[in-house]
Design a protein around this motif. Structure first.
Motif, PDB file in Angstrom:
ATOM      1  N   TYR A 175       0.970  -1.527   0.407  1.00  0.00           N
ATOM      2  CA  TYR A 175       0.234   0.136   0.067  1.00  0.00           C
ATOM      3  C   TYR A 175       0.260   1.326  -0.068  1.00  0.00           C
ATOM      4  O   TYR A 175       1.590   1.239   0.879  1.00  0.00           O
ATOM      5  CB  TYR A 175      -0.683   0.074   1.244  1.00  0.00           C
ATOM      6  CG  TYR A 175      -1.749   1.029   2.138  1.00  0.00           C
ATOM      7  CD1 TYR A 175      -2.565   1.923   0.259  1.00  0.00           C
ATOM      8  CD2 TYR A 175      -1.734   2.129   2.959  1.00  0.00           C
ATOM      9  CE1 TYR A 175      -3.727   3.098   0.647  1.00  0.00           C
ATOM     10  CE2 TYR A 175      -2.878   2.562   2.745  1.00  0.00           C
ATOM     11  CZ  TYR A 175      -3.282   3.282   2.026  1.00  0.00           C
ATOM     12  OH  TYR A 175      -4.625   4.157   2.204  1.00  0.00           O
ATOM     13  N   CYS A 176       0.772   1.764  -1.080  1.00  0.00           N
ATOM     14  CA  CYS A 176       1.674   3.375  -1.089  1.00  0.00           C
ATOM     15  C   CYS A 176       1.145   4.542  -1.396  1.00  0.00           C
ATOM     16  O   CYS A 176       1.485   5.377  -2.328  1.00  0.00           O
ATOM     17  CB  CYS A 176       3.102   2.671  -1.583  1.00  0.00           C
ATOM     18  SG  CYS A 176       2.813   2.644  -3.945  1.00  0.00           S
ATOM     19  N   ASP A 177      -0.365   4.055  -1.847  1.00  0.00           N
ATOM     20  CA  ASP A 177      -1.700   5.516  -2.547  1.00  0.00           C
ATOM     21  C   ASP A 177      -1.901   6.191  -1.268  1.00  0.00           C
ATOM     22  O   ASP A 177      -1.928   7.540  -1.276  1.00  0.00           O
ATOM     23  CB  ASP A 177      -1.995   4.860  -3.448  1.00  0.00           C
ATOM     24  CG  ASP A 177      -2.655   4.273  -2.986  1.00  0.00           C
ATOM     25  OD1 ASP A 177      -2.658   3.126  -2.633  1.00  0.00           O
ATOM     26  OD2 ASP A 177      -4.165   4.217  -2.712  1.00  0.00           O
ATOM     27  N   GLY A 178      -2.527   5.555  -0.061  1.00  0.00           N
ATOM     28  CA  GLY A 178      -2.907   6.728   0.653  1.00  0.00           C
ATOM     29  C   GLY A 178      -4.014   7.074   0.724  1.00  0.00           C
ATOM     30  O   GLY A 178      -4.982   7.462   1.538  1.00  0.00           O
ATOM     31  N   ALA A 179      -4.636   5.986  -0.340  1.00  0.00           N
ATOM     32  CA  ALA A 179      -6.320   5.925   0.027  1.00  0.00           C
ATOM     33  C   ALA A 179      -6.803   4.548  -0.446  1.00  0.00           C
ATOM     34  O   ALA A 179      -7.894   4.673  -0.969  1.00  0.00           O
ATOM     35  CB  ALA A 179      -6.685   7.540  -1.264  1.00  0.00           C
ATOM     36  N   SER A 180      -6.085   3.880   0.090  1.00  0.00           N
ATOM     37  CA  SER A 180      -7.342   2.629  -0.493  1.00  0.00           C
ATOM     38  C   SER A 180      -7.418   1.789  -1.790  1.00  0.00           C
ATOM     39  O   SER A 180      -8.584   1.732  -1.875  1.00  0.00           O
ATOM     40  CB  SER A 180      -8.181   2.624   0.499  1.00  0.00           C
ATOM     41  OG  SER A 180      -8.603   2.609   1.633  1.00  0.00           O
ATOM     42  N   PHE A 181      -5.833   2.348  -2.524  1.00  0.00           N
ATOM     43  CA  PHE A 181      -6.020   1.554  -3.785  1.00  0.00           C
ATOM     44  C   PHE A 181      -7.130   2.173  -4.682  1.00  0.00           C
ATOM     45  O   PHE A 181      -7.519   1.389  -5.164  1.00  0.00           O
ATOM     46  CB  PHE A 181      -5.637   0.528  -3.974  1.00  0.00           C
ATOM     47  CG  PHE A 181      -4.730  -0.590  -3.231  1.00  0.00           C
ATOM     48  CD1 PHE A 181      -3.589  -0.724  -3.992  1.00  0.00           C
ATOM     49  CD2 PHE A 181      -4.654  -0.897  -1.464  1.00  0.00           C
ATOM     50  CE1 PHE A 181      -3.157  -1.339  -3.762  1.00  0.00           C
ATOM     51  CE2 PHE A 181      -3.828  -1.262  -1.111  1.00  0.00           C
ATOM     52  CZ  PHE A 181      -2.754  -1.685  -2.176  1.00  0.00           C
ATOM     53  N   THR A 182      -7.553   3.738  -4.076  1.00  0.00           N
ATOM     54  CA  THR A 182      -8.696   4.444  -4.820  1.00  0.00           C
ATOM     55  C   THR A 182      -8.749   5.059  -5.905  1.00  0.00           C
ATOM     56  O   THR A 182      -9.368   6.282  -6.329  1.00  0.00           O
ATOM     57  CB  THR A 182     -10.175   5.010  -3.959  1.00  0.00           C
ATOM     58  OG1 THR A 182      -9.974   5.634  -3.714  1.00  0.00           O
ATOM     59  CG2 THR A 182     -10.212   3.392  -3.440  1.00  0.00           C
ATOM     60  N   GLY A 183      -7.948   6.022  -5.598  1.00  0.00           N
ATOM     61  CA  GLY A 183      -7.491   7.222  -6.407  1.00  0.00           C
ATOM     62  C   GLY A 183      -6.677   7.464  -7.661  1.00  0.00           C
ATOM     63  O   GLY A 183      -6.081   6.062  -8.235  1.00  0.00           O
ATOM     64  N   ASN A 184      -7.028   8.900  -8.414  1.00  0.00           N
ATOM     65  CA  ASN A 184      -6.536   8.334  -9.582  1.00  0.00           C
ATOM     66  C   ASN A 184      -6.347  10.127 -10.150  1.00  0.00           C
ATOM     67  O   ASN A 184      -7.767  10.158 -11.242  1.00  0.00           O
ATOM     68  CB  ASN A 184      -7.654   7.690 -10.702  1.00  0.00           C
ATOM     69  CG  ASN A 184      -6.493   8.146 -12.211  1.00  0.00           C
ATOM     70  OD1 ASN A 184      -5.739   8.070 -12.615  1.00  0.00           O
ATOM     71  ND2 ASN A 184      -7.339   7.492 -13.391  1.00  0.00           N
ATOM     72  N   LYS A 185      -5.236  10.142  -9.767  1.00  0.00           N
ATOM     73  CA  LYS A 185      -5.036  12.243  -9.618  1.00  0.00           C
ATOM     74  C   LYS A 185      -3.449  12.022  -9.800  1.00  0.00           C
ATOM     75  O   LYS A 185      -2.357  11.272  -9.506  1.00  0.00           O
ATOM     76  CB  LYS A 185      -6.284  12.725  -8.748  1.00  0.00           C
ATOM     77  CG  LYS A 185      -5.987  14.118  -8.909  1.00  0.00           C
ATOM     78  CD  LYS A 185      -7.441  14.863  -8.484  1.00  0.00           C
ATOM     79  CE  LYS A 185      -7.086  16.116  -7.968  1.00  0.00           C
ATOM     80  NZ  LYS A 185      -8.164  16.375  -7.028  1.00  0.00           N
ATOM     81  N   VAL A 186      -3.174  13.056 -10.717  1.00  0.00           N
ATOM     82  CA  VAL A 186      -1.493  14.218 -10.233  1.00  0.00           C
ATOM     83  C   VAL A 186      -1.311  14.949  -9.367  1.00  0.00           C
ATOM     84  O   VAL A 186      -2.144  15.738 -10.013  1.00  0.00           O
ATOM     85  CB  VAL A 186      -0.646  13.692 -11.217  1.00  0.00           C
ATOM     86  CG1 VAL A 186       0.680  13.425 -10.882  1.00  0.00           C
ATOM     87  CG2 VAL A 186      -0.481  11.825 -11.932  1.00  0.00           C
ATOM     88  N   PHE A 187      -0.824  15.305  -9.038  1.00  0.00           N
ATOM     89  CA  PHE A 187      -0.786  16.645  -8.132  1.00  0.00           C
ATOM     90  C   PHE A 187       0.673  17.678  -8.834  1.00  0.00           C
ATOM     91  O   PHE A 187       1.764  16.951  -8.368  1.00  0.00           O
ATOM     92  CB  PHE A 187      -0.839  17.089  -6.957  1.00  0.00           C
ATOM     93  CG  PHE A 187      -0.474  18.669  -6.065  1.00  0.00           C
ATOM     94  CD1 PHE A 187      -0.945  19.563  -6.394  1.00  0.00           C
ATOM     95  CD2 PHE A 187       0.722  18.708  -5.856  1.00  0.00           C
ATOM     96  CE1 PHE A 187      -1.566  19.982  -6.195  1.00  0.00           C
ATOM     97  CE2 PHE A 187       1.641  19.961  -5.576  1.00  0.00           C
ATOM     98  CZ  PHE A 187       0.247  21.131  -5.368  1.00  0.00           C
ATOM     99  N   ASN A 188       0.046  18.793  -9.081  1.00  0.00           N
ATOM    100  CA  ASN A 188       1.536  18.788  -9.784  1.00  0.00           C
ATOM    101  C   ASN A 188       1.859  20.652 -10.047  1.00  0.00           C
ATOM    102  O   ASN A 188       1.583  21.023 -11.192  1.00  0.00           O
ATOM    103  CB  ASN A 188       2.177  18.258 -11.536  1.00  0.00           C
ATOM    104  CG  ASN A 188       3.307  19.170 -11.722  1.00  0.00           C
ATOM    105  OD1 ASN A 188       3.988  19.515 -11.183  1.00  0.00           O
ATOM    106  ND2 ASN A 188       4.133  18.022 -13.214  1.00  0.00           N
ATOM    107  N   ASN A 189       2.109  21.327  -9.242  1.00  0.00           N
ATOM    108  CA  ASN A 189       1.773  22.472  -9.271  1.00  0.00           C
ATOM    109  C   ASN A 189       3.864  23.840  -9.734  1.00  0.00           C
ATOM    110  O   ASN A 189       4.014  24.347  -9.557  1.00  0.00           O
ATOM    111  CB  ASN A 189       1.987  23.350  -7.550  1.00  0.00           C
ATOM    112  CG  ASN A 189       2.930  23.126  -6.913  1.00  0.00           C
ATOM    113  OD1 ASN A 189       3.809  22.314  -7.331  1.00  0.00           O
ATOM    114  ND2 ASN A 189       2.449  23.515  -5.652  1.00  0.00           N
TER     115      ASN A 189
END
Ligand SMILES: *[C@@H]1O[C@H](CO)[C@@H](O)[C@H](O)[C@H]1NC(C)=O
Ligand SMILES: *[C@@H]1O[C@H](CO)[C@@H](O)[C@H](O)[C@H]1NC(C)=O
Ligand SMILES: *[C@@H]1O[C@H](CO)[C@@H](O)[C@H](O)[C@H]1NC(C)=O
Ligand SMILES: *[C@@H]1O[C@H](CO)[C@@H](O)[C@H](O)[C@H]1NC(C)=O
Ligand SMILES: *[C@@H]1O[C@H](CO)[C@@H](O)[C@H](O)[C@H]1NC(C)=O
Ligand SMILES: *[C@@H]1O[C@H](CO)[C@@H](O)[C@H](O)[C@H]1NC(C)=O
Length: 400
Positions: free
Chosen positions: A130-144
């Motif tokens: 587990y290395c995503d922090g949202a129980s394997f449900t996220g799909n997005k990239v943050f990039n500023n």
């Protein structure tokens, strides 16, 4: 962000407790360690850990009668709900494979020893890191421009499955998707999807261990957990990956479908719910959160049950009743199994002493391993709900 802080604090405390239990016990000598495999193809779909490193899993091959059967287990470990907490997590084993241990110890339901794990020992057993922090449900990239974070849990799930299919998963005859805590929560969101990858005639079932997080108010009547999950789902773009029938019903509050109690009725795969009615993680992070008890009136009770006041015990009994109430409709489902015991514990399928041993927790004299096995193989109906605290003398409580 006090709730977040407490979530992390409590996991640290729990990790210490679990480590203690696992190092003093002699059975550990026989437990198997399994190497990590990083999923190199994950890069193609940006299915990466928070920090951009490759995700991974540990696979111990099945053999004999179990060689075509598969147990997949999601690792747990809390969540992150804002940039600060996710950036911090990205520098730990819960957000980066760079920091993960390369070896995993397979105990309890993952054990390869028939004496310790009679029903699943010879299956192919996989631990999904587990290395995503949202129980394997996220799909997005943050990039500023200066900071980049991958919220790609959903894609990690898909990439690991794609990696396992040609290794035999695509020919599975029996399969069980399980997980504990945040990993138990992940089972609710991937269970039906899992069945679609497997042969139509395969027997596929799912089990959540300590993943039945309740949508309950804390003792100050604040919805602390609801707000926390809202943060997780929003930040990580997870809403699109929750059960669509469920989210349609909630429309503007679709994030509520992150809670198993709302998603469960839309899941068609046979399910087993293993949870204690006094889950210690929920005790401190859903019910008696630090912000709801600023003066620490509950501190003694949280550390020693015999010091809890009658009013505090009443509050805990109320939490148990809430859990049993939301599980009532599930009792009517023919394929559903459950084991709701009355111990102060969290995650009981991964540790040998709570999964299957002479002195393991029991309801009606049935261990958890027996209950799960009876349900999986249809040997008997298994819907066990324990009597209320303190009647159960078989507990392995994390709070003495
Ligand atoms: C399996 O576990 C039992 C009970 O702990 C132990 O006696 C036995 O040596 C183990 N078998 C193997 C192959 O490790
Ligand atoms: C990008 O986001 C990080 C984390 O919130 C912040 O520390 C940093 O200042 C931001 N950089 C820019 C250019 O806005
Ligand atoms: C499913 O079908 C395949 C192909 O027809 C067959 O080889 C396999 O034994 C079947 N599995 C089960 C569990 O019936
Ligand atoms: C599993 O879910 C993902 C995301 O919704 C989807 O893209 C994929 O096609 C599903 N897999 C199967 C086999 O249906
Ligand atoms: C309820 O939660 C809000 C938002 O997290 C917080 O500002 C407020 O102080 C909390 N109230 C109590 C009584 O804990
Ligand atoms: C409970 O189960 C064990 C086997 O696990 C058995 O030896 C014992 O007799 C059972 N006790 C009762 C009271 O049924």
């Amino acid at each position: 962000m006090i709730p977040l802080f407490s979530l992390r604090m409590n996991f640290a405390a729990m990790a210490v407790a679990l480590l203690y239990l696992t190092t003093v016990e002699p059975w550990r000598v026989n437990s198997k360690t399994v190497n990590i495999k990083l999923v190199t193809n994950a890069r193609e779909t940006s299915a990466l850990c928070l920090d951009g490193s490759l995700p991974g899993y540990h696979l111990d091959r099945g053999y004999g009668a179990g060689q075509n059967n598969w147990l997949l287990q999601f690792e747990g470990g809390g969540w992150c709900n804002d940039l600060t907490s996710c950036l911090e997590r990205a520098q730990t084993r819960r957000g980066s494979s760079h920091y993960m241990s390369k070896l995993a110890t397979f105990n309890g339901i993952l054990s390869n020893n028939a004496t310790l794990n009679p029903d699943f020992y010879n299956w192919n057993r996989v631990k999904l890191r587990y290395c995503d922090g949202a129980s394997f449900t996220g799909n997005k990239v943050f990039n500023n421009g200066t900071t980049k974070l991958y919220f790609k849990g959903q894609k990690i799930w898909e990439a690991i499955i794609q990696d396992l299919l040609p290794q035999g998963l695509e020919k599975a005859q029996k399969a069980l998707l399980s997980g504990c805590s945040a990993g138990g929560l992940a089972t609710f969101h991937h269970c039906d999807n899992f069945t679609k990858y497997l042969p139509a005639n395969a027997s596929v079932k799912c089990m959540s261990d300590a993943g039945f997080f309740l949508d309950e108010k804390d003792i100050s009547l604040n919805y602390t957990m609801r707000n926390f999950f809202k943060g997780v789902v929003t930040l990580q773009g997870a809403e699109q990956n929750l059960n669509s029938k469920c989210t349609k019903g909630f429309s503007s509050n679709a994030y509520l479908c992150f809670f198993p109690q709302y998603a469960l009725k839309y899941i068609s795969t046979p399910y087993f719910i293993l949870n204690t009615a006094y889950d210690v993680f929920q005790f401190s992070n859903v019910l008696v959160t630090p912000s709801s008890d600023p003066q620490g009136k509950w501190n003694q009770c949280k550390h020693k049950l015999s010091t809890c006041t009658p009013a505090e015990i009443d509050t805990l009994q109320g939490f148990r009743l809430s859990m049993i109430t939301v599980l009532k409709p599930f009792l009517d489902s023919k394929s559903g199994g459950m084991f709701i015991n009355s111990c102060f514990a969290h995650c009981q399928s991964e540790m040998q002493e709570t999964w299957f041993r002479a002195n393991s927790p029991r309801i009606n004299n049935k261990t958890i391993a027996k209950a799960v096995g009876d349900w999986y193989f249809g040997r008997s109906k298994t819907q066990e709900i324990d009597c209320a605290y303190p009647c159960d003398k078989t507990c392995h409580n994390m709070i003495p």
